[in-house]
Design a protein around this motif. Structure first.
Motif, short mmCIF file in Angstrom:
data_model
loop_
_atom_site.label_atom_id
_atom_site.label_comp_id
_atom_site.label_asym_id
_atom_site.label_seq_id
_atom_site.Cartn_x
_atom_site.Cartn_y
_atom_site.Cartn_z
N GLY A 133 0.81 -1.22 0.00
CA GLY A 133 0.00 0.00 0.00
C GLY A 133 0.84 1.26 0.00
N VAL A 134 2.11 1.12 -0.34
CA VAL A 134 3.03 2.26 -0.43
C VAL A 134 3.47 2.38 -1.88
CG1 VAL A 134 5.31 3.11 0.27
CG2 VAL A 134 3.83 2.01 1.95
N PRO A 135 3.46 3.58 -2.46
CA PRO A 135 3.89 3.71 -3.85
C PRO A 135 5.29 3.16 -4.07
CG PRO A 135 2.87 5.76 -3.07
CD PRO A 135 3.02 4.87 -1.87
N ARG A 136 5.48 2.51 -5.20
CA ARG A 136 6.78 1.91 -5.51
C ARG A 136 7.90 2.96 -5.41
NH1 ARG A 136 11.13 0.63 -5.61
NH2 ARG A 136 12.33 -0.46 -7.20
N GLY A 137 7.62 4.19 -5.81
CA GLY A 137 8.64 5.23 -5.79
C GLY A 137 9.12 5.60 -4.40
N GLU A 138 8.35 5.21 -3.37
CA GLU A 138 8.77 5.51 -1.99
C GLU A 138 9.64 4.41 -1.39
OE1 GLU A 138 5.54 6.55 0.56
OE2 GLU A 138 4.67 7.97 -0.87
N LEU A 139 9.75 3.29 -2.09
CA LEU A 139 10.54 2.17 -1.59
C LEU A 139 11.89 2.12 -2.30
CD1 LEU A 139 7.76 -0.58 -1.50
CD2 LEU A 139 8.65 0.73 0.44
N PHE A 140 12.91 1.73 -1.56
CA PHE A 140 14.25 1.59 -2.11
C PHE A 140 14.64 0.12 -1.94
CE2 PHE A 140 18.76 1.70 -2.53
CZ PHE A 140 19.09 2.85 -3.24
N ILE A 141 14.72 -0.59 -3.06
CA ILE A 141 14.93 -2.03 -3.03
C ILE A 141 16.35 -2.36 -3.49
CG2 ILE A 141 14.08 -4.27 -3.82
CD1 ILE A 141 12.05 -2.59 -2.17
N THR A 142 17.02 -3.17 -2.69
CA THR A 142 18.38 -3.62 -2.99
C THR A 142 18.40 -5.14 -3.10
OG1 THR A 142 19.36 -1.81 -1.72
CG2 THR A 142 20.77 -3.68 -2.18
N SER A 143 19.12 -5.66 -4.09
CA SER A 143 19.45 -7.08 -4.12
C SER A 143 20.90 -7.22 -4.57
CB SER A 143 18.50 -7.88 -5.02
OG SER A 143 18.66 -9.28 -4.76
N LYS A 144 21.37 -8.48 -4.62
CA LYS A 144 22.80 -8.73 -4.85
C LYS A 144 23.00 -9.94 -5.75
CE LYS A 144 23.34 -7.47 0.02
NZ LYS A 144 21.98 -7.90 0.45
N LEU A 145 24.02 -9.83 -6.60
CA LEU A 145 24.38 -10.90 -7.51
C LEU A 145 25.05 -12.05 -6.76
CD1 LEU A 145 24.70 -11.72 -10.57
CD2 LEU A 145 26.99 -10.71 -10.42
N ARG A 146 24.60 -13.27 -7.02
CA ARG A 146 25.17 -14.41 -6.32
C ARG A 146 26.60 -14.69 -6.80
NH1 ARG A 146 21.17 -16.88 -9.63
NH2 ARG A 146 22.05 -18.30 -11.20
N ASN A 147 27.37 -15.35 -5.96
CA ASN A 147 28.80 -15.55 -6.22
C ASN A 147 29.08 -16.44 -7.43
OD1 ASN A 147 29.01 -14.07 -3.91
ND2 ASN A 147 29.96 -15.68 -2.68
N ALA A 148 28.17 -17.35 -7.73
CA ALA A 148 28.39 -18.29 -8.83
C ALA A 148 28.02 -17.70 -10.18
CB ALA A 148 27.59 -19.57 -8.59
N ALA A 149 27.63 -16.43 -10.22
CA ALA A 149 27.15 -15.83 -11.47
C ALA A 149 27.94 -14.59 -11.86
CB ALA A 149 25.66 -15.49 -11.35
N HIS A 150 29.24 -14.60 -11.68
CA HIS A 150 30.05 -13.43 -12.03
C HIS A 150 30.33 -13.33 -13.53
CE1 HIS A 150 31.94 -12.43 -7.83
NE2 HIS A 150 30.62 -12.48 -7.80
N GLN A 151 30.29 -14.45 -14.23
CA GLN A 151 30.51 -14.41 -15.67
C GLN A 151 29.33 -13.67 -16.33
OE1 GLN A 151 28.80 -16.23 -18.28
NE2 GLN A 151 30.28 -15.69 -19.89
#
Length: 282
Positions: free
Chosen positions: A69-87
């Motif tokens: 119920g919060v506008p997407r623009g008000e949220l700050f979403i972070t994720s991370k690349l897994r170690n086995a996928a550097h290529q």
């Protein structure tokens, strides 16, 4: 004394974006309860949510985003690349999977989770993140668990400086030498394991400061991170603690408190893996 803010500051990043200084981490939060936990966080006031491919709970974060119920623009979403996928090709596929699980068009911040120097592909991974940012799929790019030599190499080989380095940092492991390098290069530090993996909650020195302010030890530690200019992402799966960890804007540590906390720093305070030698893949 001026009135204290009641919400986290927005920390300026070196690419012109900004990130909330206090966020909610979801490491080791089971996928089955992640949506509920993140929902509690958003209800308490958190707008920065930090997940990772390796946490295996991005779907739950995505569900919480859609139902908050919060506008997407008000949220700050972070994720991370897994170690086995550097290529490069693996990184592109992994990123597509992240975006599908989160159910968003653009992610606010995407990090390389660990450098894994033994496989020597973190520069290739960084170039792929630069490519994805240029394509408009990522707003800001950064790294996690990078030591100074890792940072120096990716900057030298690409000309692109990360906006953030997310590292283990807490009162018993303050990483001040590394922080000096970050300040010089305008890289913001985001503290993971900010409570020392819970090991600091019974510390008598911190307990005395907490008693002085009528706060919990966890609240004192989070307040310390904020006053040190760090971005901080405490984690809990209990609704009351999630709310309490956000209730840190009605007091301030004084100069003596800060000096006392500086004194408990230890070169042996690390609780997690050493980025120079960590080789695990996930």
């Amino acid at each position: 004394m001026p009135a204290q803010p009641t919400t986290p500051a927005q920390i300026a990043l070196n690419d012109g974006s900004a990130i909330p200084q206090l966020g909610l981490g979801v490491w080791q939060v089971d996928q089955d309860i992640t949506a509920e936990v993140v929902g509690w966080g958003i209800e308490a006031g958190y707008r920065l949510i930090d997940t990772a491919e390796g946490y295996q709970n991005e779907e739950g974060v995505g569900e919480a985003i859609r139902s908050a119920g919060v506008p997407r623009g008000e949220l700050f979403i972070t994720s991370k690349l897994r170690n086995a996928a550097h290529q490069r090709d693996a990184a592109l596929r992994a990123f597509d999977e992240t975006m599908a699980k989160l159910g968003i068009e653009q992610i606010d911040l995407f990090l390389i989770h660990w450098p894994v120097p033994s496989q020597d592909r973190y520069v290739e991974a960084w170039k792929t993140l630069v490519e994805l940012r240029q394509a408009g799929r990522i707003k800001s790019i950064g790294v996690s668990n990078f030591n100074q030599d890792h940072l120096e190499r990716i900057i030298a080989e690409t000309g692109v400086t990360p906006v953030v380095n997310q590292i283990e940092l807490h009162p018993r492991f303050q990483q001040r030498d590394l922080r000096e390098f970050h300040a010089k290069h305008d890289i913001r530090i985001e503290s993971w394991s900010p409570l020392g993996s819970g090991r600091l909650l019974n510390d008598p020195i911190l307990a005395s400061i907490a008693k002085k302010h009528g706060k919990s030890v966890a609240q004192v530690i989070i307040r310390w991170h904020l006053q040190e200019g760090l971005i901080v992402i405490p984690k809990s799966i209990r609704q009351d603690r999630i709310a309490a960890n956000f209730d840190v804007f009605d007091f301030e540590l004084d100069a003596q408190d800060l000096q006392t906390i500086r004194g408990i720093d230890s070169p042996d305070g690390r609780t997690g893996p050493n980025p120079a030698t960590a080789t695990f893949l996930f």
